[in-house]
Design an enzyme around this catalytic site. Structure first.
Site, PDB file in Angstrom:
ATOM      1  N   GLY A 124       0.678  -1.098  -0.067  1.00 32.33           N
ATOM      2  CA  GLY A 124      -0.107   0.139   0.049  1.00 32.33           C
ATOM      3  C   GLY A 124       0.758   1.250  -0.061  1.00 32.33           C
ATOM      4  CB  THR A 125       3.965   2.193   1.722  1.00 29.48           C
ATOM      5  OG1 THR A 125       3.659   2.156   3.125  1.00 29.48           O
ATOM      6  CG2 THR A 125       4.946   3.502   1.857  1.00 29.48           C
ATOM      7  CG  ASN A 137      -4.898   4.122   9.307  1.00 30.50           C
ATOM      8  OD1 ASN A 137      -5.319   5.404   8.863  1.00 30.50           O
ATOM      9  ND2 ASN A 137      -4.025   4.169  10.319  1.00 30.50           N
ATOM     10  CD  GLN A 191      -7.046  -0.309   7.808  1.00 24.76           C
ATOM     11  OE1 GLN A 191      -7.617  -1.197   8.268  1.00 24.76           O
ATOM     12  NE2 GLN A 191      -5.502  -0.600   7.831  1.00 24.76           N
ATOM     13  N   GLY A 242      -2.081  -6.422   0.167  1.00 30.50           N
ATOM     14  CA  GLY A 242      -2.405  -8.064   0.321  1.00 30.50           C
ATOM     15  C   GLY A 242      -2.543  -8.196   1.842  1.00 30.50           C
ATOM     16  CG  HIS A 243      -0.146  -6.492   5.060  1.00 29.41           C
ATOM     17  ND1 HIS A 243       0.072  -6.357   6.674  1.00 29.41           N
ATOM     18  CD2 HIS A 243       0.258  -5.431   4.254  1.00 29.41           C
ATOM     19  CE1 HIS A 243       0.146  -4.974   6.517  1.00 29.41           C
ATOM     20  NE2 HIS A 243       0.470  -4.569   5.274  1.00 29.41           N
ATOM     21  CB  THR A 272      11.977  -8.852 -11.180  1.00 31.02           C
ATOM     22  OG1 THR A 272      13.013  -8.610 -11.875  1.00 31.02           O
ATOM     23  CG2 THR A 272      11.495 -10.409 -11.149  1.00 31.02           C
ATOM     24  CB  CYS A 297       5.778   6.145  19.541  1.00 30.75           C
ATOM     25  SG  CYS A 297       6.655   6.254  20.906  1.00 30.75           S
TER      26      CYS A 297
END
Length: 411
Positions: free
Chosen positions: A69-70, A156, A184, A205-206, A242, A331
């Site tokens: 996503g980033t 999020n 999200q 994906g995660h 790749t 943080c």
């Protein structure tokens, strides 16, 4: 086994994703190669592209695989900005919601510092919903100067779902492209790229039962985007590198599973969330639920502020009791920083520092909720005893308090 209540951070790998990834890891072949192994890998990638497209309401050619996503956010925001400025140097304005994930927030700030972008931070109300009147007014005052609008589909931290269709309608009337970070939302609520009218949309994906390290940018076929990185031009000459065939196959399996189970799973998870919310408010009446009410809230999100305690202390004490949650805030260098999302929603710093986010997902059970509700009263009492101290001293105090305690789960 700990009760895992941090699905917004990452979800356990689904059985289908694990099987797909394991199968492809045992094989070889670069999907850009022309020999048999390469062609086989290419078929896997293209089948996965079709699967992800179907799950996201897009055409396969609109799916650009990324490392997550980033990267998708960076590619969309920087790429749209650069392309729009190249076509018209007066398009320097970026309209961005004040509650974005740092993948968007920091990208926009970088463009402001280094590329001459002029940023307008769009306000939200107390529930975290974008102020559409401000958006419309900002566009109306000089529509030709706006490079893009970027607003996340769902937050999020507090789980608020934004009115994406209205946002796109307002911006499209002036020919302005809209990007949305849907990391999200995808797999949790109905997401349809084509119907949304978005120019670009980021997914990962995660967050849906796939592996870490793979995601996608959904990019309209008529949308021009300047590449962020260069090389082989594997993905529409927009994203080079790749392709990770095993991760892409696993991502597609997770997306297919999430899309197939979306209706019943969202209902089950929402019912668990509602039970969690009711239980938390019963055991800690001073806790305050933050974010928009259902149905304008992600089904698995329950975000609270707990008065009189540091969120990190409460997290630490819950972790000792076998419950894994999140503060949802950043943080840096050992100094607690209140969530920019909560501050944008109008909370003061002290209140915002008492945040705790509990998020549910496809593997969540009644037992997870029970574990939280059992552990919370004592954990909160001890976190309040630790108080709103500095970050390091607060955690150390919380640990000392926990070790001195005799309650169940804190031995």
């Amino acid at each position: 086994m700990p009760a895992y209540l941090d699905h917004a951070a990452t979800t356990p790998l689904s059985a289908g994703a694990l099987a797909a990834m394991t199968r492809e890891l045992a094989r070889t072949g670069n999907p850009s190669s022309l020999h048999g192994a390469g062609r086989r890998a290419r078929r896997v990638v293209e089948d996965a592209r079709e699967t992800v497209a179907a799950a996201a309401g897009a055409h396969p050619s609109e799916v650009i695989f990324t490392s997550g996503g980033t990267e998708a956010d960076n590619l969309a925001v920087k790429g749209l900005y650069w392309a729009r400025v190249a076509a018209d140097p007066t398009r320097r304005r970026i309209l961005c919601s004040a509650v974005e994930h740092h993948a968007v927030l920091d990208t926009v700030e970088w463009l402001e510092r280094h590329e001459g972008a002029q940023v307008t931070w769009l306000p939200v109300d107390a529930a975290g919903v974008l102020d559409l009147e401000v958006l419309a007014a900002e566009i109306a005052r000089d529509p030709k100067s706006v490079a893009l609008v970027t607003v996340m589909w769902a937050n999020n931290e507090v789980g608020t779902v934004q009115p994406i269709s209205r946002i796109v309608e307002i911006a499209s009337a002036s020919g302005i492209p809209v990007h949305s970070d849907a990391v999200q939302a995808f797999g949790s609520v109905q997401v349809d790229f084509k119907a949304s009218g978005l120019a670009a949309m980021s997914v990962s994906g995660h967050k849906i039962g796939g592996p870490v390290g793979v995601g996608a940018l959904l990019l309209g076929r008529a949308v021009t985007l300047t590449p962020v990185q260069h090389g082989g031009g594997q993905e529409r000459n927009v994203r080079s590198g790749t392709l990770d065939t095993p991760s892409i196959a696993a991502f597609a399996a997770a997306a297919e599973g999430a899309a197939a189970a979306l209706g019943p799973d969202a209902l089950r998870i929402a019912e668990l969330r509602d039970r969690l919310v009711a239980g938390v408010l019963d055991r800690v009446p001073s806790a305050v639920l933050r974010g928009a009410p259902a149905p304008d809230r992600l089904p698995g999100n329950a975000h609270f502020t707990f008065p009189g305690c540091e969120g990190d202390s409460l997290l630490f004490l819950l972790d000792l009791a076998g419950v894994e949650s999140s503060t949802g805030s950043a943080c840096t260098a050992g100094v607690p920083r209140p969530s920019h999302v909560l501050l944008a929603m109008g909370l003061d710093e002290e209140t915002a520092r008492g945040a705790q986010r509990f998020t549910l997902g496809h593997s969540s059970t009644e037992a997870d909720v029970d574990a939280l509700l059992t552990a919370l009263p004592e954990a909160y009492a001890r976190a309040r005893q630790a108080g709103m101290a500095g970050h390091e001293s607060s955690i150390q105090t919380a640990g000392t308090v926990a070790r001195q305690g005799t309650g169940a789960g804190f031995a």
